[in-house]
Scaffold this motif. Sequence first.
Motif: not given
Length: 724
Positions: A454-455, A458, A461-462
Amino acid sequence: MIFDKLLQRQISKYYGDPEKLPKDLIPLLTAVNESYQHAERDRKLLERSLELNSEELLDLNKRLRAEAKELKEANYQLKTLFDKIPDVFFSVDIITQELLQMSSACEEVYGYSIAEFAANPNLWFDVVLEEDRQTILNNYPVMHEGHSFEQQYRIRQKGGDIRWIMSKISPTLNSQGDLIRIDGLSSDITERKNAEQEIIRSEAHLKASQHIAHIGSWELGLGEANFMEVHCSDETFNIAGFEPDEVDMNVDLFLSMAHPEDRSRVSDALERTIKSGHEYDVEHRIVTRKSEEVVVHSRGEVVVDHETGRPVKLIGTVQDITQRKEAEKKLRNTEANIRNILENTDTCYVLVDPAARILSFNSLADRMIRDEHGLALEVGGNYVELMPADRTNLIRERMATVLREKKTIFYEAEYKKSNEDSRWFYFSMHPILGEENVATGLSIAARDITDQKKSQELINESNQRYELVTSATNDIIWDWYLDDGKIYRSDNFYHAFGYTKDETNFSVTAWSENIFEEDRQNVLDSILNLIKNKTATVWESEYRYSKSNGDIAYVQDKGLVVRNSEGKVVRLVGAMRDVTSEKVLQIERDKITSDLAQRNESLEQFAYIVSHNLRAPVANILGLSNVLQHPNLDAATIDTCIKGLESSTNSLDKVIIDLNKILQVRSVINNSAKEVVILQEVVEDIKTSIDYMFENEGVKMNVDFSEGRSLYSLRGIFTAFFTT
C-alpha cells in the motif's frame, strides 16, 4: 651333546661354534655322529684284527667302504643343508686373512658371490654404509678378547639396494690369547627392521591421534596375576594432568580423580561391567592434578579367556569432551537465542525436508497458516498440502528448483479472501546444505508486505505526480549523493541536452566534464566552499554546459543542502534550468541598447553638422527674403538679392548633398549587421523562452505573417519589439 671329534671339526668348518647349532639339525647330526662312531669302532676293530684272515679283511673292508659312503652322503647332506639356509655362514682365518668357508646365501644377502668375497677379504666391510661402520669398529675390542657378540648395520648390495644385516660373531683365540679365527652368521633382517619402523610409526601416529582427539587408552587387569593393575597411554596421563608415567596408576587413584558428585556413579558402573561383562560407558567429571574440572567420556569392554571363560582384563578409552560439552552448551544457548529471535520476528519460518515434511516452524508461521488457510502446522505434516489447491503445483516446482539448483529464490504472492482486502506476502526459499554440498531440506520464510504494498502504491502515485510536475516545467530536478558520487536527474534532462539514458554516466565526474572549460573550476570551487561552510544551506551557480551535439547551453543551477546528524553535507537536492534563450535575448538586448546609444551619438553629431553647415545658407536666405519684402527696391538691389538667394540656395543644396553622402556611407557600415529576419522564427523563439509565462497566465497567442514573412533588417530590433 658330545660329537665325534672328526664330526666336530667338520661342524666347526662349515658352521662355527657347535654349541650354537640350530635345534632342527640335531637329529641329522646325531645320525651322522652314530655313523662316525660306528666307523671309529670298526677302525679299532680292524687294528685289533690284523691277524684275521683275508676273507674277514675283505668283509671288513666292504663294510668300511659302505660306512665311508654313508659318511660322504652325510657330509653332502650337511653341506646342502647349510647352502639352503637363507643365512650366510662364514669362517675366516685371521692370520692369513683367508676365507675358509662361506655359504652360497651370500649372493642373496650381499649380492656378491663367494669368489668375490674370497678375492677381496675386506669386501664385507666395504659394503657397509659409511655411517654404520663405526658400530662394527666399536666391537673390535670385544672380538679380540674372545667374546661372542651381535651387531646390526646396513649394507649396500651390489645392485644398489640398502639392506639391514644382523651378524653373530664367534671369535677363536690361540693358547697365547691371540685372535686366529672368526666364525659367524649373517642374516638379512630388513623386513624385520621395516616392521619395527612401521610399528614405531604406528605407535607415533596412535599417540599423535590420541593427543589430537584427546582420547587416551587404558587397561585394567582382572586376572589373578594382574588383578586391578592399571596401564594407561600417555594421553590418559595428560588428560588427568600428569606427565606420562609420572605416577603409578591404580584403581584407587583412578576413582579418586572422579568428581565427588560423580564418583559413586563411576564406581557402580565399573563394578557392573566387571560382574556382568557388559560394556562400560559413562560420562563424568574428573578433577585433574591442577584442580581443573574436566568432562570425560569413558568406554570399555571385558576381554575373556577363551579357554576358561573368565575375564582377564578390561580395556577401554577415555576422551576429554570438555570442549565438546562447552560447545554443546553454547549450541543450546545459540539455539535458544535463535528460537527466541524467530519467535519475536515479523517473518514466518518453516523448515521442511526434501519431501516437504515439516521439521520445525515458529509461532508466527502457525498463526499465518491458521489465518489464511484455517489449518494448523504440525511437525511431520506436509507443507505443500496446507497450501491452496491452485498453488500446490507451483510451490512443488519452486521447491524442486531450490533443491536441484541449490539456490535461493524469492517471489511475492497475493492471497485473496471473499469480502476482505487482499494480503501480500514476500516469500524466500533457501536450500539447507549438508555434507558434500547435498541439499537436506529447505528453509521457507514469509513476510506480510501488505502495508508495504500500500505504501508503495502511494509512493508510485507520488512519483507519478512528481513526474507530471517535472514534465510540466523546464526545470531539471537532480539529487546528488556525495558518499558515492551518484547524481539522479529527472527525465527532462535528456530532452534538454540531447543525451539518452543509456549513454549517461550518473557520476559527478561525468557532470563536471560537461561544464564549459572556462566555467568548470569556478563551479567546482563553489561546491567545495559550500561543503566546508558548516552553515551554508543553499548553493547557486550559473555556467555553460555542453549538449550532446556539441552546442553550449547557459544554465542556472540551484541546490539545497542536506546534512547528517554531525553536520556533514551528505546530499544536495536542486534544479537546473536551461536559460539559453533568455541569455541570448539578454545579449541581443544589450547589443540593441549599444546600437541605439551609438545611433544617438551619431544623431547628435548629425544635428551638430546640420546646425553648423546649414546655419549660414539658411541665414542668408532668411536675410535676403526679408530684404525682398521691403517696397521700393530698385532693380539692381532686387537682382543682387536674387543672386544672393541663388548662391545661398546652391550652398544649401551642396550641404544637403554632402550630408546625403555621409548617410550613405553610414548605411553601408550598418548593412553589415543586417540579415533576413523571418518574423515567425523570432516570435517562436520568444514564445519558447517565456513559455512558462504563457502557461502560468493561461495566455494564448495567434500570429499571422502571411502578408509579410520576412524583412531585411537588424534582428535585434524586431526581437526587442516583439518581446515588449
